[in-house]
Design a protein around this motif. Sequence first.
Motif, short mmCIF file in Angstrom:
data_model
loop_
_atom_site.label_atom_id
_atom_site.label_comp_id
_atom_site.label_asym_id
_atom_site.label_seq_id
_atom_site.Cartn_x
_atom_site.Cartn_y
_atom_site.Cartn_z
N LEU A 103 0.81 -1.21 0.00
CA LEU A 103 0.00 0.00 0.00
C LEU A 103 0.85 1.27 0.00
N GLY A 104 2.12 1.16 0.41
CA GLY A 104 2.98 2.34 0.46
C GLY A 104 3.36 2.91 -0.88
N TYR A 105 3.02 2.24 -1.96
CA TYR A 105 3.37 2.74 -3.29
C TYR A 105 2.32 3.72 -3.83
N GLY A 106 1.26 3.93 -3.08
CA GLY A 106 0.26 4.91 -3.49
C GLY A 106 -0.71 4.44 -4.55
N LEU A 107 -0.74 3.15 -4.85
CA LEU A 107 -1.65 2.61 -5.85
C LEU A 107 -2.92 2.10 -5.16
N PRO A 108 -4.05 2.10 -5.86
CA PRO A 108 -5.32 1.67 -5.24
C PRO A 108 -5.24 0.24 -4.71
N HIS A 109 -5.75 0.05 -3.49
CA HIS A 109 -5.72 -1.28 -2.89
C HIS A 109 -6.52 -2.29 -3.72
N GLY A 110 -7.63 -1.85 -4.28
CA GLY A 110 -8.43 -2.75 -5.11
C GLY A 110 -7.68 -3.24 -6.33
N ASP A 111 -6.89 -2.37 -6.93
CA ASP A 111 -6.10 -2.78 -8.10
C ASP A 111 -5.02 -3.77 -7.70
N LEU A 112 -4.39 -3.55 -6.55
CA LEU A 112 -3.37 -4.49 -6.08
C LEU A 112 -3.99 -5.88 -5.83
N ILE A 113 -5.18 -5.90 -5.23
CA ILE A 113 -5.86 -7.17 -4.99
C ILE A 113 -6.20 -7.85 -6.31
N GLN A 114 -6.68 -7.06 -7.26
CA GLN A 114 -7.06 -7.62 -8.56
C GLN A 114 -5.86 -8.27 -9.23
N GLU A 115 -4.72 -7.59 -9.22
CA GLU A 115 -3.52 -8.16 -9.84
C GLU A 115 -3.06 -9.39 -9.07
N GLY A 116 -3.17 -9.36 -7.75
CA GLY A 116 -2.82 -10.53 -6.96
C GLY A 116 -3.72 -11.71 -7.27
N ASN A 117 -5.01 -11.45 -7.52
CA ASN A 117 -5.93 -12.52 -7.89
C ASN A 117 -5.53 -13.17 -9.22
N VAL A 118 -5.03 -12.35 -10.13
CA VAL A 118 -4.54 -12.90 -11.40
C VAL A 118 -3.39 -13.86 -11.14
N GLY A 119 -2.46 -13.46 -10.27
CA GLY A 119 -1.35 -14.33 -9.92
C GLY A 119 -1.82 -15.61 -9.25
N LEU A 120 -2.84 -15.49 -8.39
CA LEU A 120 -3.39 -16.67 -7.72
C LEU A 120 -3.97 -17.65 -8.73
N MET A 121 -4.70 -17.14 -9.71
CA MET A 121 -5.29 -18.02 -10.72
C MET A 121 -4.22 -18.70 -11.57
N LYS A 122 -3.13 -17.99 -11.86
CA LYS A 122 -2.02 -18.61 -12.58
C LYS A 122 -1.40 -19.72 -11.74
N ALA A 123 -1.29 -19.49 -10.44
CA ALA A 123 -0.70 -20.50 -9.55
C ALA A 123 -1.59 -21.74 -9.49
N VAL A 124 -2.91 -21.53 -9.38
CA VAL A 124 -3.84 -22.66 -9.33
C VAL A 124 -3.74 -23.49 -10.61
N LYS A 125 -3.62 -22.82 -11.73
CA LYS A 125 -3.54 -23.53 -13.01
C LYS A 125 -2.29 -24.39 -13.11
N ARG A 126 -1.19 -23.95 -12.51
CA ARG A 126 0.08 -24.65 -12.62
C ARG A 126 0.39 -25.54 -11.41
N PHE A 127 -0.46 -25.52 -10.42
CA PHE A 127 -0.17 -26.23 -9.18
C PHE A 127 -0.17 -27.75 -9.38
N ASP A 128 0.85 -28.41 -8.83
CA ASP A 128 0.97 -29.86 -8.89
C ASP A 128 0.68 -30.43 -7.51
N PRO A 129 -0.43 -31.15 -7.34
CA PRO A 129 -0.78 -31.66 -6.00
C PRO A 129 0.18 -32.73 -5.49
N GLU A 130 1.01 -33.27 -6.39
CA GLU A 130 1.94 -34.33 -5.97
C GLU A 130 3.31 -33.76 -5.58
N ALA A 131 3.46 -32.44 -5.60
CA ALA A 131 4.76 -31.84 -5.31
C ALA A 131 5.10 -31.84 -3.83
N GLY A 132 4.12 -32.10 -2.99
CA GLY A 132 4.38 -32.17 -1.55
C GLY A 132 4.35 -30.83 -0.84
#
Length: 308
Positions: free
Chosen positions: A79-108
């Motif tokens: 939040l210290g970068y002065g950018l909207p919190h909602g936009d930061l969350i939105q971009e983080g959600n994009v990263g989360l969806m990329k992680a879910v798509k690539r996640f390997d449940p057998e990786a431990g």
Amino acid sequence: MNLSSTANTALSVRDPWALVPSLGNLDAYISAVNRLPMLTQEEETRFARRLRDDADVESAGRLVLSHLRLVVSVSRQYLGYGLPHGDLIQEGNVGLMKAVKRFDPEAGVRLVSYALHWIKAEIHEYILKNWRMVKLATTKAQRKLFFNLRSMKQGLKSDASDANAHRNNLSAAEIDSVARALNVKPSEVIEMETRLSGGDVALEPQTDDGEESYAPIAYLADDSSEPTRVLEARRRDALSSDGLVRALAVLDDRSRRIVEERWLKVNDDSSGGMTLHDLAAEYGVSAERIRQIEVAAMKKMRKAMEAA
């Protein structure tokens, strides 16, 4: 909809996103995602296998939904970068969806550990693109230095004495300390510090002050290739060469010589041609008569150029 009464069944509905408000109402969104239950390790593995083996979209949604609170938590760190919190969350959600798509449940490893990297990566990319109009960091090393240097500077400011707390730039000793801690060259720290200390400058004037407004656009714009300027330059060049020759051709000998002596001749000492009195003495008339002949000749020449 009562979120409290539905939190326990959030992951059992067909559309798990139905219980998450829009990011337009940030407080309601954060409250909703914090009330949604987390998945157990067995549930997480089961959903991840369904997504991997059967491309089950509902399982992907449940994995994402159960980790939205993680994105909210991570986004608060930026939040210290002065950018909207909602936009930061939105971009983080994009990263989360990329992680879910690539996640390997057998990786431990749990999804929360795997997704953390992707969430931060997307938020970092968003900050670097939008914090300033000009990109501050382009390489992987520069990006790492950018975020680490900001956090270390804040730590140094908090440790500094009151007499030095107002300083924005790092001292030589602080630069060496940061360089050793981040395992980079002091010159790289100085370069990034310079970029961080700079700011965006508006090309256009921000206020309508008339002649008082003066912005970089006034001296940075290159209009030499602008079509109208190009045509004007060609027209001017044509008139100063062929057009001038044709205009002089419409004059009688005396008028042409007066114009040439008065306006076109340059002596070695850059003093110009003959004066009105010199020409008057040569032709045996008054200086006023020479001036009249000159005025009439210029009118003829102007009409000839306009007709060309």
